[in-house]
Write an enzyme that holds these catalytic residues in place. Structure first.
Site, PDB file in Angstrom:
ATOM      1  N   LYS A 111       0.826  -1.222   0.000  1.00  0.00           N
ATOM      2  CA  LYS A 111       0.000   0.000   0.000  1.00  0.00           C
ATOM      3  C   LYS A 111       0.853   1.260   0.000  1.00  0.00           C
ATOM      4  CE  LYS A 111      -4.429  -1.717   1.424  1.00  0.00           C
ATOM      5  NZ  LYS A 111      -5.476  -1.845   2.431  1.00  0.00           N
ATOM      6  N   LYS A 193      -4.366  -9.900  -7.084  1.00  0.00           N
ATOM      7  CA  LYS A 193      -5.646 -10.075  -6.393  1.00  0.00           C
ATOM      8  C   LYS A 193      -6.721  -9.153  -6.969  1.00  0.00           C
ATOM      9  CE  LYS A 193      -7.105  -8.434  -2.218  1.00  0.00           C
ATOM     10  NZ  LYS A 193      -7.292  -8.218  -0.780  1.00  0.00           N
ATOM     11  N   LYS A 196     -10.911  -4.065  -4.447  1.00  0.00           N
ATOM     12  CA  LYS A 196     -11.785  -2.905  -4.578  1.00  0.00           C
ATOM     13  C   LYS A 196     -11.048  -1.580  -4.453  1.00  0.00           C
ATOM     14  CE  LYS A 196     -13.564  -3.713   0.058  1.00  0.00           C
ATOM     15  NZ  LYS A 196     -12.512  -3.276   0.982  1.00  0.00           N
TER      16      LYS A 196
HETATM   17  P1  AMP Z   1     -10.557  -5.981   1.565  1.00  0.00           P
HETATM   18  O1  AMP Z   1     -11.391  -5.765   0.370  1.00  0.00           O
HETATM   19  O2  AMP Z   1      -9.102  -6.088   1.219  1.00  0.00           O
HETATM   20  O3  AMP Z   1     -10.861  -5.048   2.682  1.00  0.00           O
HETATM   21  O4  AMP Z   1     -10.943  -7.413   2.111  1.00  0.00           O
HETATM   22  C1  AMP Z   1     -12.098  -7.708   2.843  1.00  0.00           C
HETATM   23  C2  AMP Z   1     -12.256  -9.210   2.973  1.00  0.00           C
HETATM   24  O5  AMP Z   1     -12.485  -9.783   1.694  1.00  0.00           O
HETATM   25  C3  AMP Z   1     -11.018  -9.909   3.540  1.00  0.00           C
HETATM   26  O6  AMP Z   1     -11.411 -11.028   4.305  1.00  0.00           O
HETATM   27  C4  AMP Z   1     -10.293 -10.324   2.299  1.00  0.00           C
HETATM   28  O7  AMP Z   1      -9.411 -11.374   2.517  1.00  0.00           O
HETATM   29  C5  AMP Z   1     -11.448 -10.691   1.378  1.00  0.00           C
HETATM   30  N1  AMP Z   1     -11.042 -10.467  -0.012  1.00  0.00           N
HETATM   31  C6  AMP Z   1     -10.802  -9.280  -0.616  1.00  0.00           C
HETATM   32  N2  AMP Z   1     -10.444  -9.432  -1.896  1.00  0.00           N
HETATM   33  C7  AMP Z   1     -10.444 -10.766  -2.113  1.00  0.00           C
HETATM   34  C8  AMP Z   1     -10.140 -11.569  -3.239  1.00  0.00           C
HETATM   35  N3  AMP Z   1      -9.768 -11.052  -4.412  1.00  0.00           N
HETATM   36  N4  AMP Z   1     -10.239 -12.896  -3.105  1.00  0.00           N
HETATM   37  C9  AMP Z   1     -10.632 -13.425  -1.937  1.00  0.00           C
HETATM   38  N5  AMP Z   1     -10.940 -12.750  -0.838  1.00  0.00           N
HETATM   39  C10 AMP Z   1     -10.827 -11.421  -0.910  1.00  0.00           C
END
Ligand code: AMP
Ligand code: TRP
Length: 328
Positions: A111, A193, A196
């Site tokens: 980040k 990955k 968002k």
């Molecule tokens: P974040 O969007 O990074 O805040 O992630 C929120 C939750 O969604 C966390 O538990 C992440 O591990 C899961 N997550 C986010 N992006 C992915 C992805 N591309 N694949 C699987 N899990 C995800």
């Protein structure tokens, strides 16, 4: 019933990765665990965002928690900022964390490279806040994607460190990785990955509010390879493997089963079928989301969650204060 806890940061539009990697699992888990699921809006402050957009992302996230099937009679849904104890225990945890431990965090490295114009201190000290989020509630399990592994490991280290120093205070939680949905990759670049907070990744990212046409188009133009056979091989065929992962997660089958199903398909037909199941799943989710947004379900869930979570968090924080000699 054993407790489990997790949170999602309202940092942008929610993606299929969030849904398959996190939300779908939470919904399954509420049958077996006493669940605490929150919106980590304090964490969202580490990245720049307009206040109005933060507000909308927060409300949408709660609406999607409810739309995906979280039931407030089984799961406590709350906002991190509504429970003031998080920031307080976060500070205490910072004072028990070493610089070296945080400097190792890959999420910080990623980040701070991506947002080199805003390397704020919060970006660096975010893991001890996450440690506090978890330890306040004594969960046995923390269900998250692979990308959060390091943070949960730090939580375990700190729980043990604190317990050893001051006597038994915290449950040492376990990481619970999601099986199929563990990591959904970008459709445009399947070595990254699906995320968002990645504005450049629009083509690679399916948003939960994308319409059917957009979803189909994104899946049909997903990057694949020239091998021509539908196989799960993340090294040689990361794009195809990602589509298999998505299909398996939606249909709730194993990747092996998905592989078997599509072994004689060409890529175009395979993509067509994956697009169909994604569209089907998200249309149902969106219908439910629109219903929820129209009435006051979100407000109700959060009022209830704030009260319930605060009780537990306050008790734990007072215990910590006593152990470390705050107050007289
Ligand atoms: P974040 O969007 O990074 O805040 O992630 C929120 C939750 O969604 C966390 O538990 C992440 O591990 C899961 N997550 C986010 N992006 C992915 C992805 N591309 N694949 C699987 N899990 C995800
Ligand atoms: N850091 C997590 C993420 O970005 C969100 C989060 C904050 C979290 N606190 C947590 C997840 C506690 C599980 C437990 O995805």
């Amino acid at each position: 019933m054993a407790r489990a806890l997790s949170g999602i940061t309202p940092s942008g539009k929610l993606t299929l990765g969030n849904y398959l990697g996190a939300m779908k699992l939470f919904v399954k888990m509420q049958e077996m665990y006493e669940m605490y699921i929150f919106v980590s809006n304090l964490h969202s402050l580490t990245l720049e965002q307009e206040p109005l957009s933060r507000k909308k992302n927060t409300k949408d996230l709660v609406a999607f928690y409810l739309a995906s099937g979280l039931d407030i009679n089984k799961t406590t849904i709350f906002l991190q900022s509504d429970v003031l104890m998080h920031a307080q225990l976060g500070w205490i945890m910072q004072c028990h964390t070493y610089m070296g431990e945080l400097a190792r965090m890959t999420q910080f490295k990623d980040k701070s490279t991506k947002h080199s114009d805003n390397i704020n201190v919060g970006l660096f000290t975010y893991p001890p806040l996450m440690v506090a989020d978890i330890l306040l509630y004594d969960p046995v399990y923390v269900p998250v994607g692979e990308d959060q592994r390091q943070h949960v490991e730090l939580t375990r280290d700190l729980a043990l460190r604190f317990n050893n120093k001051y006597g038994e205070t915290f449950v040492v939680p376990e990481l619970l990785l999601t099986k199929n949905g563990a990591k959904i990759m970008s459709l445009a670049d399947p070595t990254k990955k699906m995320s968002k907070s990645d504005d450049a990744g629009d083509k690679g990212c399916i948003y939960l509010l994308d319409d059917a046409k957009t979803i189909t188009k994104k899946i049909k133009s997903a990057t694949t390879d020239s091998i021509g056979k539908v196989n799960f091989d993340e090294e040689q065929q990361p794009g195809i493997s990602n589509l298999l992962t998505i299909y398996a997660a939606i249909e709730d089958i194993s990747i092996k089963e998905a592989e078997e199903l599509f072994k004689d398909y060409n890529y175009a037909d395979f993509k067509e079928r994956v697009a169909q199941v994604v569209v089907q799943e998200l249309s149902a989710l969106q219908a439910s989301y629109h219903d929820i947004i129209k009435n006051d379900d979100v407000e109700k869930a959060l009022n209830n969650g704030k009260e319930q979570a605060s009780k537990i968090a306050y008790k734990k924080l007072m215990k910590v204060h006593k152990k470390i000699g705050l107050g007289i």
